[in-house]
Enzyme design. Structure first.
Site, PDB file in Angstrom:
ATOM      1  N   SER A 180      47.312  -7.788  14.227  1.00 26.66           N
ATOM      2  CA  SER A 180      48.752  -7.795  14.492  1.00 26.66           C
ATOM      3  C   SER A 180      49.415  -8.864  13.618  1.00 26.66           C
ATOM      4  O   SER A 180      48.754  -9.755  13.112  1.00 26.66           O
ATOM      5  CB  SER A 180      49.017  -8.034  15.975  1.00 26.66           C
TER       6      SER A 180
ATOM      7  N   HIS B 214      47.667  -3.382  14.792  1.00 26.94           N
ATOM      8  CA  HIS B 214      48.279  -3.496  16.119  1.00 26.94           C
ATOM      9  C   HIS B 214      49.786  -3.678  15.936  1.00 26.94           C
ATOM     10  O   HIS B 214      50.233  -4.650  15.328  1.00 26.94           O
ATOM     11  CB  HIS B 214      47.661  -4.689  16.843  1.00 26.94           C
TER      12      HIS B 214
ATOM     13  N   ASP C  79      53.227  -4.424  17.534  1.00 27.67           N
ATOM     14  CA  ASP C  79      53.948  -4.952  18.694  1.00 27.67           C
ATOM     15  C   ASP C  79      55.402  -4.515  18.636  1.00 27.67           C
ATOM     16  O   ASP C  79      56.107  -4.815  17.671  1.00 27.67           O
ATOM     17  CB  ASP C  79      53.866  -6.480  18.707  1.00 27.67           C
TER      18      ASP C  79
ATOM     19  N   HIS D 123      51.602  -1.146  20.720  1.00 27.12           N
ATOM     20  CA  HIS D 123      51.789  -1.864  21.987  1.00 27.12           C
ATOM     21  C   HIS D 123      53.282  -1.926  22.297  1.00 27.12           C
ATOM     22  O   HIS D 123      54.017  -2.716  21.698  1.00 27.12           O
ATOM     23  CB  HIS D 123      51.180  -3.264  21.822  1.00 27.12           C
TER      24      HIS D 123
ATOM     25  N   GLY E  20      55.071 -11.223  24.216  1.00 29.64           N
ATOM     26  CA  GLY E  20      56.358 -11.595  23.631  1.00 29.64           C
ATOM     27  C   GLY E  20      56.304 -12.412  22.365  1.00 29.64           C
ATOM     28  O   GLY E  20      57.268 -12.419  21.611  1.00 29.64           O
TER      29      GLY E  20
ATOM     30  N   GLY F 106      50.780 -16.439  18.324  1.00 30.34           N
ATOM     31  CA  GLY F 106      50.496 -17.858  18.170  1.00 30.34           C
ATOM     32  C   GLY F 106      50.414 -18.661  19.457  1.00 30.34           C
ATOM     33  O   GLY F 106      50.465 -19.887  19.429  1.00 30.34           O
TER      34      GLY F 106
ATOM     35  N   ASP G 261      44.345  -8.918  23.951  1.00 31.29           N
ATOM     36  CA  ASP G 261      45.468  -9.237  23.063  1.00 31.29           C
ATOM     37  C   ASP G 261      46.089 -10.593  23.368  1.00 31.29           C
ATOM     38  O   ASP G 261      46.677 -10.786  24.430  1.00 31.29           O
ATOM     39  CB  ASP G 261      46.527  -8.127  23.222  1.00 31.29           C
ATOM     40  N   GLY G 262      45.975 -11.501  22.410  1.00 30.96           N
ATOM     41  CA  GLY G 262      46.699 -12.767  22.492  1.00 30.96           C
ATOM     42  C   GLY G 262      45.829 -14.003  22.425  1.00 30.96           C
ATOM     43  O   GLY G 262      44.893 -14.148  23.212  1.00 30.96           O
ATOM     44  N   GLY G 263      46.112 -14.844  21.458  1.00 25.95           N
ATOM     45  CA  GLY G 263      45.448 -16.155  21.380  1.00 25.95           C
ATOM     46  C   GLY G 263      43.978 -16.107  21.019  1.00 25.95           C
ATOM     47  O   GLY G 263      43.246 -17.076  21.270  1.00 25.95           O
TER      48      GLY G 263
ATOM     49  N   GLY H  74      46.357 -11.730  15.672  1.00 27.48           N
ATOM     50  CA  GLY H  74      47.505 -11.940  14.796  1.00 27.48           C
ATOM     51  C   GLY H  74      47.284 -13.174  13.962  1.00 27.48           C
ATOM     52  O   GLY H  74      46.731 -13.120  12.858  1.00 27.48           O
TER      53      GLY H  74
HETATM   54  C1  DX5 Z   1      51.842 -10.917  22.148  1.00 27.76           C
HETATM   55  C2  DX5 Z   1      51.446  -9.786  21.253  1.00 27.76           C
HETATM   56  C3  DX5 Z   1      50.204  -9.997  20.464  1.00 27.76           C
HETATM   57  C4  DX5 Z   1      50.308 -11.043  19.403  1.00 27.76           C
HETATM   58  C5  DX5 Z   1      48.964 -11.545  19.058  1.00 27.76           C
HETATM   59  O1  DX5 Z   1      53.012 -10.528  22.792  1.00 27.76           O
HETATM   60  O2  DX5 Z   1      51.260  -8.630  22.061  1.00 27.76           O
HETATM   61  O3  DX5 Z   1      49.781  -8.764  19.902  1.00 27.76           O
HETATM   62  O4  DX5 Z   1      50.897 -10.559  18.235  1.00 27.76           O
HETATM   63  O5  DX5 Z   1      49.108 -12.613  18.191  1.00 27.76           O
HETATM   64  P1  DX5 Z   1      48.135 -13.872  18.255  1.00 27.76           P
HETATM   65  O6  DX5 Z   1      46.758 -13.376  17.867  1.00 27.76           O
HETATM   66  O7  DX5 Z   1      48.729 -14.791  17.262  1.00 27.76           O
HETATM   67  O8  DX5 Z   1      48.169 -14.397  19.663  1.00 27.76           O
HETATM   68 ZN    ZN Z   2      50.301  -6.822  21.284  1.00 28.32          ZN
END
Ligand code: DX5
Ligand code: ZN
Length: 213
Positions: free
Chosen positions: A6, A29, A31, A62, A138, A141, A171-173, A191
């Protein structure tokens, strides 16, 4: 283990997509945010659509939107592998799942960090994927919420009991450290970990656990 890249936090999206094309990343991915279900808002579909013509990778879409119906129709026209809506929506989830399936696309249900996995129960025999949010949806990072690991473990246990085989996407972090604890998952969304790295392919391979499965 598959990786879905993402780029929510990146401004130079086209450049990043071109670079991702040169890797063996499994999915892009996407968003999508409406400024209602989550405070941020992404570009309208007419712009997003142009961005995705830069890649032949399958899309893992997503939808972080309060009213996904129209967007399902739009994103179904792209090279979409998964269309994911949130289980927390104040909408007829069942008819949205049916709509996604009518396009011949796999349906995912996303679940926020504070939503118990029981919320997924009514739909378990109908969905192909669960997107476990390991941050508040949302923004990219953010830091990984460790309780997600317990949730995934409980969900896997339930799947075993019910003899169901639902893809677990997280998904996330996600980073090169916590990905080691996520070997139970089938797909990891990443991401910032990929986009901020010097070598996208190397990072993707590491996220997979060092080998291409
Ligand atoms: C959060 C998103 C994620 C995000 C992931 O709302 O759904 O897909 O882009 O990014 P990182 O990997 O940086 O947390
Ligand atoms: Zn996402």
């Amino acid at each position: 283990m598959k990786v879905s890249a993402s780029f929510l936090s990146s401004y130079y999206v086209e450049d990043d997509i071109m670079k991702l094309n040169e890797t063996d990343v499994d999915f892009i991915h996407v968003d999508v945010m409406d400024g209602k279900f989550v405070p941020n808002k992404t570009l309208p579909f007419r712009s997003m659509k142009n961005i995705y013509k830069y890649t032949s990778k399958r899309l893992d879409v997503h939808l972080m939107v309060a009213k996904p119906k129209k967007l399902i129709k739009k994103y179904a026209q792209l090279n979409t592998e998964f269309l994911t809506i949130h289980v927390e929506l104040d909408e007829d989830i069942q008819s949205l799942i049916d709509l996604i399936h009518n396009y011949g696309i796999k349906c995912g249900l996303a679940i926020k960090p504070d939503t118990p996995i029981e919320a997924l129960d009514p739909y378990l025999d109908q969905i192909e994927m669960v997107l476990f949010m390991s941050v508040e949806p949302g923004a990219g990072g953010q830091s990984f919420i460790p309780e997600t690991l317990i949730k995934i473990k409980e969900f896997k246990k339930k799947m075993k009991e019910k003899k169901l085989n639902i893809i677990v996407n997280v998904d996330g972090g996600i980073n090169l450290e916590n990905c080691k604890k996520l070997r139970q998952a089938d797909i990891l969304v990443s991401g910032s970990c990929i986009i901020n790295s010097d070598n996208f392919q190397e990072t993707i391979t590491k996220l997979r656990g060092g080998k291409n499965e």
